[in-house]
Design an enzyme around this catalytic site. Structure first.
Site, PDB file in Angstrom:
ATOM      1  N   ASN A  39       0.836  -1.156  -0.115  1.00  0.00           N
ATOM      2  CA  ASN A  39      -0.006   0.061   0.075  1.00  0.00           C
ATOM      3  C   ASN A  39       0.909   1.169  -0.065  1.00  0.00           C
ATOM      4  OD1 ASN A  39       0.268  -1.466   2.534  1.00  0.00           O
ATOM      5  ND2 ASN A  39      -0.423   0.570   3.524  1.00  0.00           N
ATOM      6  N   HIS A  82     -13.696   0.697  -0.484  1.00  0.00           N
ATOM      7  CA  HIS A  82     -13.333   2.073  -0.641  1.00  0.00           C
ATOM      8  C   HIS A  82     -12.189   2.278  -1.331  1.00  0.00           C
ATOM      9  CE1 HIS A  82     -10.245   3.036   2.689  1.00  0.00           C
ATOM     10  NE2 HIS A  82     -10.700   1.760   3.042  1.00  0.00           N
ATOM     11  N   CYS A 120      -3.299   5.056   7.082  1.00  0.00           N
ATOM     12  CA  CYS A 120      -3.869   4.345   8.261  1.00  0.00           C
ATOM     13  C   CYS A 120      -2.603   4.864   9.337  1.00  0.00           C
ATOM     14  CB  CYS A 120      -3.975   2.899   8.348  1.00  0.00           C
ATOM     15  SG  CYS A 120      -4.851   2.483   6.915  1.00  0.00           S
TER      16      CYS A 120
END
Ligand code: PMP
Length: 411
Positions: free
Chosen positions: A166, A222, A347
């Site tokens: 990510n 999402h 995050c």
């Protein structure tokens, strides 16, 4: 905190290059979801008409998703997102083993997984419920397959390796890993399961779980132009796994809690849209923009480097290290210019520790601070990339001047 009214004015003419953090909901997805907030509001567990209507919608979404992954509808478990899917995959598989054998299993993962995978593993270690091996990553951002082969033990029950990282967008050799596990399994009684966190790969890569020998796969709405707060876990039939929640026995007794019907409908539609696209064509278009951005930045900004392989990389990710500038300062300065990028995964951004991903690919602590992630999406254009490059050049120059002046003052 920015006040609501001010926020509205600030929204004009923004350039969004943070699609790995989240994506806007596709118009068709929203249209499919809306009736399930209003007239079709039933609880899928109710026996009456309203409940059955909701259950039909859940079934439809499940089959849209199953078709995409080439699996059975029954093998899809709806969750609240990839965090829950990853927790369930890792803790659920080790729970089944621990309860059955009263012994600790061995799990293999990598050093640069998303925190929800790493922290699930760390929790199991703390509870003395599993032994974990964290595989090293090479400087290109790819897991070392030799280390994987060497790490497999008699009591290895699960290998969890992400599809696309990510932060730096590097693509892991999922097909090869599936083959290695299949080969090992052909000679063992206790089978090793293969789990992949595919959250960042769904838009771009092959997700045929049968072809790839995947037993468990996590993803989230999402990141694929669907809604937030919904995701799913693919669990191959007969996989030894136990629920980790107490409550109602929804989702084949694997998950408790009332179904998020609008979310599930949106997830199904988002997947259907991706399935209907010509992936090769879409990827090529994005790759062209991404490579243009990479080439320009590396050429026009001195002391800039690409983090991770250029080749084994998601078509939407450009992740740079820029010498003598702070990532956060660049981010804030670009934000002032109306350009949204990121320094790490959304995050972990509040946690100012150096990125575990960048440390895993061998960057020194001080080198991790000047990193910036640009992630492209369906609405990115060449014009937006050009504006971004110009703003980045200006930003780097300005920040380097400031830090140069500060250093001069202390001389
Ligand atoms: N895994 C990866 C690779 C991710 O990028 C993310 C989101 N940043 C997650 C898991 C967590 O997903 P969610 O927000 O759906 O919980």
């Amino acid at each position: 905190m920015i006040k609501q009214g001010k926020m509205k004015n600030m929204k004009k003419k923004k350039i969004y290059l943070d699609y790995a953090a989240t994506t806007p909901v596709d118009k068709k997805v929203l249209k499919a979801m809306l009736p399930y907030f209003k007239e079709r509001f039933g609880n899928a567990m109710s026996i009456h008409y309203f409940g059955q209507e909701a259950m039909l919608a859940v079934d439809k979404a499940r089959s849209q998703i199953a078709k995409f992954f080439n699996c059975f509808s029954k093998e899809i478990i709806f969750t609240s997102g990839a965090t829950e899917s990853n927790n369930l995959a890792i803790k659920g598989v080790s729970k089944f083993y621990f309860l059955k054998n009263k012994k600790k299993p061995h799990i293999i993962t990598t050093q640069f997984e998303h925190n929800c995978v790493l922290n699930s593993c760390k929790t199991l270690e703390k509870q003395d419920r599993a032994n974990i091996t964290y595989l090293p990553i090479n400087k290109d951002g790819i897991v070392k397959l030799d280390s994987l082969k060497k790490a497999i033990k008699k009591n290895t029950i699960l290998i969890s390796i992400m599809y696309v990282n990510n932060e730096i967008g590097t693509v892991q050799p999922i097909k090869e890993i599936g083959k290695i596990i299949k080969q090992k399994n052909s000679k063992r009684k206790n089978k090793i399961l293969f789990h992949t966190d595919a959250t960042q790969g769904i838009n771009f890569f092959d997700m045929n779980v049968k072809k790839l020998n995947i037993d468990l796969l996590s993803f989230s709405g999402h990141k694929i132009y669907g809604p937030k707060g919904v995701g799913a876990l693919y669990v191959k039939k007969s996989t030894p796994i136990k629920s980790i929640q107490d409550g109602g026995g929804h989702e084949n007794k694997m998950r408790a809690g009332t179904h998020n019907i609008p979310g599930i409908v949106g997830l199904g539609k988002a997947i259907e849209i991706i399935a209907s696209q010509n992936k090769k064509k879409e990827n090529k278009k994005m790759l062209k923009l991404r490579d243009y951005l990479i080439k320009k930045v590396l050429k026009e900004i001195s002391g800039s480097y690409l983090n991770g392989s250029l080749v084994k990389r998601s078509p939407n990710n450009a992740h740079f290290r820029i010498d003598n500038v702070e990532g956060e300062a660049m981010l804030l300065s670009l934000d002032k210019e109306g350009i949204a990028v990121s320094t790490a995964s959304a995050c972990s951004v509040k946690d100012l520790k150096p990125s575990h991903v960048l440390l895993a690919i061998g960057l020194k602590q001080e080198q991790t601070h000047g990193s910036l992630r640009f992630t492209l999406g369906r609405h990115t254009t060449k014009k937006k990339i050009d504006t971004t490059i110009n703003a980045l050049k200006k930003t780097v120059k300005k920040l380097r001047n400031i830090s140069g002046n500060l250093l001069d003052e202390f001389k």
